[in-house]
Structures are given as structure tokens and as C-alpha cells.
Design a protein around this motif. Structure first.
Motif, short mmCIF file in Angstrom:
data_model
loop_
_atom_site.label_atom_id
_atom_site.label_comp_id
_atom_site.label_asym_id
_atom_site.label_seq_id
_atom_site.Cartn_x
_atom_site.Cartn_y
_atom_site.Cartn_z
N GLU A 187 -7.19 12.44 8.05
CA GLU A 187 -8.45 13.16 7.89
C GLU A 187 -9.62 12.25 8.26
O GLU A 187 -9.72 11.12 7.80
N ARG A 223 -14.94 16.09 6.63
CA ARG A 223 -14.78 17.28 5.78
C ARG A 223 -16.14 17.90 5.54
O ARG A 223 -17.15 17.21 5.39
N GLY A 249 -14.58 23.40 6.85
CA GLY A 249 -13.21 23.00 7.10
C GLY A 249 -13.03 21.50 7.10
O GLY A 249 -13.96 20.74 6.81
N VAL A 250 -11.82 21.08 7.46
CA VAL A 250 -11.46 19.66 7.47
C VAL A 250 -11.18 19.26 8.91
O VAL A 250 -10.58 20.02 9.69
N TYR A 274 -9.37 16.51 11.53
CA TYR A 274 -8.31 15.52 11.61
C TYR A 274 -8.33 14.86 12.98
O TYR A 274 -8.75 15.46 13.98
N LYS A 317 -10.55 20.43 14.15
CA LYS A 317 -11.16 21.01 12.96
C LYS A 317 -10.36 22.24 12.52
O LYS A 317 -10.22 23.20 13.27
N ASN A 365 -11.00 26.24 6.81
CA ASN A 365 -10.20 26.43 5.61
C ASN A 365 -10.43 27.74 4.88
O ASN A 365 -9.67 28.11 4.01
#
Length: 796
Positions: A525, A528, A532-533, A535, A548, A551
Motif C-alpha cells: 500500500e 489511502r 480508495g486505497v 497500491y 487505485k 473501496n
């Protein structure tokens, strides 16, 4: 699915038969279509296209093919092919005749031949308008095509129409003048598709960018087919590797691909009868870069509310008031080669204006004084560019001033050579800053004669038939739309996402398994946020990417649509580049270029960002926002400018990111009141959001000012120890301004900050710019392009 009952079906068929009684499906040998009878036309079997005569001037007509249904708001015909665009015929006694020898002839008054298919046939021949919009002359015995309109396009390409080495699209002269214009789209000698400007005086290639080699533009010269197609789904494919899809790819729509009068190549689509045509792709995203649009000795600037504007350079006036393509001319002066030229002439400084081409040469490592002296020594030097590049200042003396445009993204200045008596004069040419639209009318009229009684009777009879046709069309439309309403619709999300499969630019759709593998199961990661998150991942082609994963399903899809629809068609060195997307079941992912140094927020407390880097970050961010506000296809508001959304690459160059909250407006809109919710992050939001005031691009300017102040002081407006009030953050601004003044005082004594004179000056510029950007009154704030100007030239 709704079905029409048998009695209703009979009624509809009867009405359709009655409606089409005044039009024909075929023109046989020995028959004619007359210009004097507007209801003598050919109709395609599905009634989508019509072929016949249409007016282009006073009693002047052309023969062509058009969509049967005009747009309901403008009532303008959408013409897709013209036989005689440059030689209209008289409104009396002109005919299109299919002679018994198989030759199709368009004749003017007194039987003068204006256009001919140059065909011959020993068997029966017919002229037929197909459902594709192709007007075809064929021999009935062997069904051999003798001639077709698809083989000789004018300015428009239709789906299923092949574009070859022997064809080209030539723009109309203007939106009201169908004759041949200045822009052509064709296969060049190197086998690549190009757009050529051929104006009254000069010609030049401008797309793809003329300074690029073919492989740098993503094109291939290694083909011998020279063929391109535009299909009904919205995909364009060419043998030179030019491949793109429209933003509504996959939908079943009416489509056209057109070389427009303003020099841009665009695709359009509409749903059906009477709808407006919408732009779904265009070749040149920065419209002022189109050559010849404003003519010589002038420059183009983009205004979001009205589009392009043309302005004469200081000391010049328009040549022809109705047509900017002729440009501007000196206002009563001429350039001199006298020995005392240096005493007679000087220069007007115009920042951020480029005049492409027509250089005497490139002179490196020149001072400004040396460049001025060089231009004064050259008899026909009209001015020069002075810019920094490749580690030195470069001088570009100009033989002509053409292809001018003003852009905050252009790093360079223009110096126009003028007599010293005009240097300080104020030119109030009433034609300056006029619209860049081409407005020249067709210069073709015919005298009318009074119609006799029989003609008057026929006209009245034709009008009655026209009224019946209107009723028929409405009935048919009612049944057809009711039936089609029951058809299953494609997913809007899928259609929109597929629309941005721009293979030439590397934009693609990824599968969820591909991205899961790239991120090693979403392991590392790197960011954030509320949406969303993010990576880190390694794609199959070994590119490092930021992936991205949205979420929240409901909000995630909205953000997905927002970011894809914006970033799929934006490109600027200070905007994050999107490489692709994934939409699979409930998965919504976006694939961006990876930024080595992460967000500005993570670097603000680092010692690596000295004052020079901070200044460059502020400048780059301003350029990116100026592009969004003033130069791209639509007017884009970011709505969430903050340090977390400004990313830094390996050289600490900034790129504005995260367009999930963006607002896309039409060019004609100054403001928008259509925001369904407040957008942005508390602490960076402009007072307009709190006070329910009109939202304009100045909300981004305000947020930008807060970001610059945070860069200067390190104080975060969202921290709990910084009070935020409902007056737009006045308490925070007082704290921040006080902190800034402390920094300036410390810099003045060279304490703690350890600045030099140049860095101190940059700090002062940033402070002045930031304070102007956070004014309570949005109208008092500068635009982002003005911010760029101030940062580069300190023109307060």
C-alpha cells in the motif's frame, strides 16, 4: 418487448407508403431530379438518409446526401456528401439526370454540365441511396457498382466507408459555406495520416505535431495499404497505427467523422431522430494550436466561456473583417533595412505567446540584448522568440509571425518589432478579440424569375404533401421508439470505459486478475483516501504503476466514471497520466503512472524540498490547473486541490492527481449550480461552498492559494489545533499570514532559512501570489493562467 398489433402495423405501413410517395428509392435511366421540386429526392430504405438538392445561397443549390432528420433545436441539415460543393447550380432548370448511356450528370441552367460520374453502361443502370448513406450507381444486370459517393468523400466519413490513399476529407469553408476550405485530412507520402493547412498564402502540416517523427507520434510508415475505417461502434483503425475509440464506444448510435471548418478532426454521435450531435473524439485537444486559424500577425487565445478568440498583435490590424484566416497587416508602417534601423525600431514584449515556424534559425546562448540586435540587423525580421532550453537561452528570429497562440504552458516570450513611435501606442482595433469562427458566406447568388401559375400550384401541392410527411414521420417514430424502448441496454459504465481504449496512447482495459498479479495480491500500500486505497504494482510490460482500488461500491463507481471520463482525454506534463482501468463485477480499479516521491503532503516536512523546489512545484501545479481550466476539450474544475493530490516524480516535478471529485462543464458555462453536494476537503475549500454561492474555477484558485501557504509555513489547515470557522477560514488565514510574515522577516536577516537573494525573491513572489488567491471575493482572485504569469514574470 412491446409489439405492435396487426391492425396498427397495417396502418403504419400505409402511412409509410404515403409518406414516401414523394420520394423515390431509385433513379432509373432517362429519369431526373429537379431542383425546382424540393420533394423530388432519393430516400434510403430505412429513411435515415436523403439525397437531393439543398440551398447554399440566394437561389443557389448543391446536390448532396444528408441525414433526413435535422437537429430539432438548430433545424440545420447534417450534410455528409456534396457533388458540386464549389460550383452551386441555379435554383431554376437545374437537374440531376441519369442518361440512357449510364452517365450521371448534374446540369445547371442552359444544360451546362457542372458534375458528372463519368460512367457508361450497356445494361440498365440505377441510382440508389443505401442505408449506409452511400449513393450508388450500379448496373442492374450484374449488380456491378459503376460509381459511389463513398469513393469521393467531401468532409465527412460515415461508418463502413473506407478511407484510402485516393481519398481525402476537405473541410468546408465555414459553418455556413459548404465550399472547399483550408484543411485536409489525408494519407501523406510517408503512409501516415496527417492534417494539412492550405491557406490564402502558405501551407503547413500541424497534426500530428510537425516536430515529431512518425514513430514518436505512435505511427508506422511501414505499410503499403494506406487504408482506414470508422465503424458503427465508434472505433477508428488505420494502417499507420492510428487507433482510437470514441467516448461512447459500443453504443448503437448515428455517427459521423468530420474534418471541421475550424481545422479540427472530430467524431460526432447522436441517438436518433432530431437529437443534437455530440463530440465524442477530437484530434487536437488544444484548439489554438491549429495552424492558420487566426492568420498572420495575430494570435489565438482560449476563453472557456466562448472558445477560441483571435487578436491582432500590437501595431497590426485585420486584413478582412469577416475572415480571420487572412490575418492582420501593419497599421501604417513597414520594416526597414536602413543603417539607422536600431534607432527607429524597438520591441513589444508579449509573454507566453508562441509563433510556430518561419525562423531564420536557432541561435543558442544568446542574451536578450544580442537577440534584439540580431533581429534589428535582419531586414525582414518581424520579431523573435526568446526562451530557455537545453541549459541555455535561445533566440529564434522570425521571418513571419504565423500560427500564434497564447498558452500558460508555453515557456517562452515573443518580442514584436515595431517603430518606436508605436511602442507605447494603444491599439483599439474594433476587430480584435473577435471570435475565431469562420464566418465568410458563400459568394454565389442567382436572380430569381417570377414563377408561373402552374409552378405556384405545384409548390402548394408539394407543401400539402410535406405536411402529410410530417404526420407520417411522427406516427412511425412513435411506434419505433416504443418498440425500441423495450430492448436491453448496455451498461453505461462499460460503454463509457470502453470509449477510452486509445491504443495509440497506451490506454487499455486490464482484467482484475492482471492487476491482482501486478500488486502481488494488493500487498504494498502506498496511499489511502476516502475514495480508495492505492497500491504499487509491476505491470506485465515491467512498468511500475500506481493502482487505485475504489473501496465503496456506490461512491466508487461515481469516482470511477469521473476519473476515467476526464483523464482518458487529458494530457499535460503536470497532470497525472492514466494508463488504464478495470471494471469487473464489483471491482473498480484505476491504473496510473507511478510517482517515485509520492505526494507533496509526505514531502512538506522533508529537508529535500528547498525553496527553489517548492517554487517549481507551485509553478508546475499552477500550469496543470491552468490547462484544466482553459485549454482542454472541456472546462474542468478539480474541486479537491490539496497536497495529498499533488504527486512528485523522480525529479520532484509535480503532477495534479485524483479527479474523483472533478466537475466537467461545457465551454459556454461560466459557473455551475449543479453540484449535488459540497466537494473538496475541509480547510482547502473556498467560501463559495459554505455560502452557497456560484461555483467557478476560482474555487480551485482558492485551494491552490491555501496549498502554497502550507508549503511556505508547514501549517496544515485541517489539523485540530487550527481553528476553522464558517467565514471561509479567516482564523486559519490570520495564523498562516502571520507565520508567512515571520518567515519573510527571518529571510530578510538570513536567519534559520539560510536563503540567498534569488530564493528570498521567490519566497516573496509565492507569498504575494498566495494572498491574492485566497481573497474572499472570488472575482478578486486571479485565474490560474494569471497565476502562472505572475510566478514567471512577477506582473502584479
Amino acid at each position: 418487448m412491446n409489439r405492435v398489433s396487426f391492425p396498427c402495423l397495417v396502418l403504419v405501413l400505409a402511412l409509410v407508403f404515403a409518406c414516401r410517395s414523394s420520394a423515390a428509392f431509385n433513379l432509373s435511366m432517362g429519369s431526373s431530379l429537379s431542383v425546382e421540386n424540393p420533394y423530388q429526392t432519393l430516400l434510403s430504405p430505412d429513411a435515415v438518409f436523403t439525397a437531393g438538392f439543398f440551398p447554399v445561397g440566394v437561389n443557389a443549390f448543391c446536390f448532396g446526401v444528408w441525414f433526413s432528420e435535422p437537429s430539432t433545436s438548430t433545424h440545420n441539415l447534417t450534410v455528409v456528401w456534396i457533388a458540386n460543393r464549389d460550383e452551386p447550380v441555379n435554383g431554376q432548370h437545374s437537374k440531376l439526370t441519369l442518361h440512357k448511356n449510364g452517365n450521371l450528370v448534374l446540369s445547371d441552367l442552359n444544360r451546362f454540365t457542372v458534375w458528372s460520374s463519368n460512367t457508361a453502361s450497356n445494361s440498365s443502370a440505377h441510382l440508389h441511396l443505401r442505408n449506409t448513406g452511400n449513393l450508388v450507381l450500379f448496373a442492374a444486370r450484374h449488380n456491378v457498382v459503376l460509381w459511389e459517393s463513398f469513393s469521393s468523400p467531401t468532409d465527412t466519413l460515415l461508418p463502413q466507408q473506407l478511407f484510402t490513399r485516393n481519398t481525402q476529407l476537405i473541410s468546408s469553408r465555414s459553418v455556413t459555406n459548404y465550399s472547399s476550405g483550408y484543411y485536409s485530412f489525408y494519407f501523406d507520402k510517408d503512409n501516415t495520416l496527417r492534417i494539412l493547412y492550405t491557406g490564402p498564402d502558405v501551407s503547413s502540416l500541424f497534426w500530428y505535431d510537425p516536430w515529431l517523427l512518425s514513430y514518436q507520434a505512435g505511427r508506422s510508415t511501414y505499410n503499403n495499404t494506406r487504408i482506414a475505417t470508422f465503424d458503427s461502434l465508434g472505433s477508428f483503425t488505420s494502417s499507420d497505427n492510428l487507433i482510437f475509440s470514441t467516448i461512447d464506444y459500443g453504443a448503437k448510435l448515428q455517427r459521423i467523422f468530420r474534418m471541421d471548418p475550424d481545422g479540427n478532426l472530430r467524431s460526432y454521435s447522436r441517438k436518433g431522430l432530431g437529437d443534437e450531435w455530440n463530440v465524442t473524439w477530437e484530434a487536437v485537444l488544444q484548439p489554438c494550436k491549429i495552424h492558420g486559424i487566426c492568420g498572420a500577425n495575430s494570435y489565438c487565445s482560449y476563453v472557456p466561456s466562448t472558445g477560441r478568440k483571435c487578436s491582432c498583435l500590437p501595431g497590426y490590424i485585420m486584413v478582412r473583417n469577416t475572415d480571420w484566416s487572412y490575418g492582420c497587416k501593419p497599421a501604417g508602417f513597414s520594416l526597414s533595412c536602413k543603417s539607422n534601423a536600431k534607432k527607429e525600431f524597438g520591441f513589444v514584449h508579449l509573454p507566453r505567446i508562441e509563433m510556430y515556424g518561419y525562423d531564420y534559425g536557432v541561435y543558442g546562448n544568446y542574451t536578450l540584448d544580442q537577440c534584439e540586435s540580431l533581429c534589428l540587423d535582419l531586414c525582414n525580421c518581424t520579431g523573435f522568440h526568446y526562451k530557455f532550453g537545453d541549459g541555455q537561452y535561445q533566440c529564434y528570429p522570425k521571418a513571419q509571425l504565423r500560427n500564434g497562440y497564447r498558452s500558460p504552458a508555453f515557456v517562452g516570450d515573443l518580442y514584436v518589432k515595431l517603430p518606436k513611435g508605436l511602442l507605447n501606442a494603444t491599439f483599439r482595433d474594433p476587430n480584435n478579440m473577435c471570435s475565431a469562427k469562420l464566418t465568410e458566406q458563400l459568394d454565389r447568388t442567382y436572380e430569381r424569375s417570377n414563377p408561373n401559375g402552374s409552378i405556384q400550384f405545384m409548390l402548394k401541392f408539394a407543401s400539402a404533401l410535406g405536411g402529410l410527411e410530417v404526420v407520417c414521420i411522427f406516427v412511425v417514430w412513435f411506434f419505433v421508439t416504443r418498440r425500441s424502448s423495450g430492448d436491453k441496454k448496455d451498461s453505461e459504465l462499460e460503454v463509457l470505459a470502453q470509449g477510452y481504449l486509445q491504443a495509440a496512447g497506451g490506454f487499455r482495459r486490464f482484467t482484475y486478475s492482471e492487476l491482482k498479479k501486478a500488486t502481488k495480491g494488493f500487498k504494498e500500500e502506498i496511499g489511502r483516501g476516502g475514495g480508495g486505497v492505492v497500491y504499487k504494482g509491476i505491470l506485465s510490460d515491467q512498468r511500475v504503476a500506481a493502482i487505485k482500488q475504489l473501496n465503496d461500491c456506490n461512491r466508487g463507481e461515481a469516482e470511477f466514471l469521473g476519473e476515467v471520463s476526464l483523464l482518458g482525454k487529458l494530457y499535460h506534463m503536470n497532470l497525472i497520466e492514466m494508463w488504464g482501468y478495470c471494471v469487473e463485477n464489483k471491482h473498480r480499479l484505476l491504473v496510473y503512472e507511478y510517482m517515485e516521491h509520492g505526494s507533496l503532503e509526505k514531502n512538506l516536512s522533508s529537508d529535500v524540498l528547498d525553496w527553489r523546489k517548492r517554487y517549481e512545484i507551485a509553478l508546475g501545479t499552477a500550469k496543470g490547473l491552468a490547462y484544466l481550466h482553459e485549454e482542454c476539450l472541456e472546462w474542468v474544475l478539480h474541486c479537491d486541490v490539496k497536497p495529498q493530490n499533488i504527486l512528485l516524480d523522480s525529479d520532484y516535478n509535480p503532477k495534479v492527481a485524483d479527479f474523483g471529485l472533478s466537475k466537467l462543464l461545457n465551454r459556454s458555462e461560466h459557473t455551475s449550480s449543479e453540484f449535488s453536494r459540497i466537494r473538496g476537503t475541509r480547510g482547502y475549500m473556498a467560501p463559495e461552498w459554505v455560502h452557497n454561492m456560484p461555483i467557478t474555477s476560482k474555487v480551485d484558485v482558492y485551494s491552490y492559494g491555501i496549498v502554497v501557504l502550507e508549503m511556505l509555513t508547514g501549517k496544515n489547515p485541517t489539523e485540530s489545533n487550527v481553528q476553522w470557522d464558517e467565514g471561509g477560514g479567516e482564523t486559519y488565514k490570520k495564523i498562516i499570514v502571520q507565520s508567512v510574515m515571520e518567515k519573510i522577516n527571518l529571510a530578510a536577516h538570513h536567519a534559520e532559512t539560510n536563503m540567498g537573494g534569488e530564493d528570498e525573491e521567490k519566497l516573496e513572489i509565492l507569498v504575494e501570489v498566495a494572498l491574492q488567491c485566497i481573497q474572499e471575493d472570488g472575482n478578486a482572485r486571479p485565474s490560474m493562467s494569471q497565476v502562472v504569469e505572475m510566478l514567471l514574470h512577477r506582473e502584479f
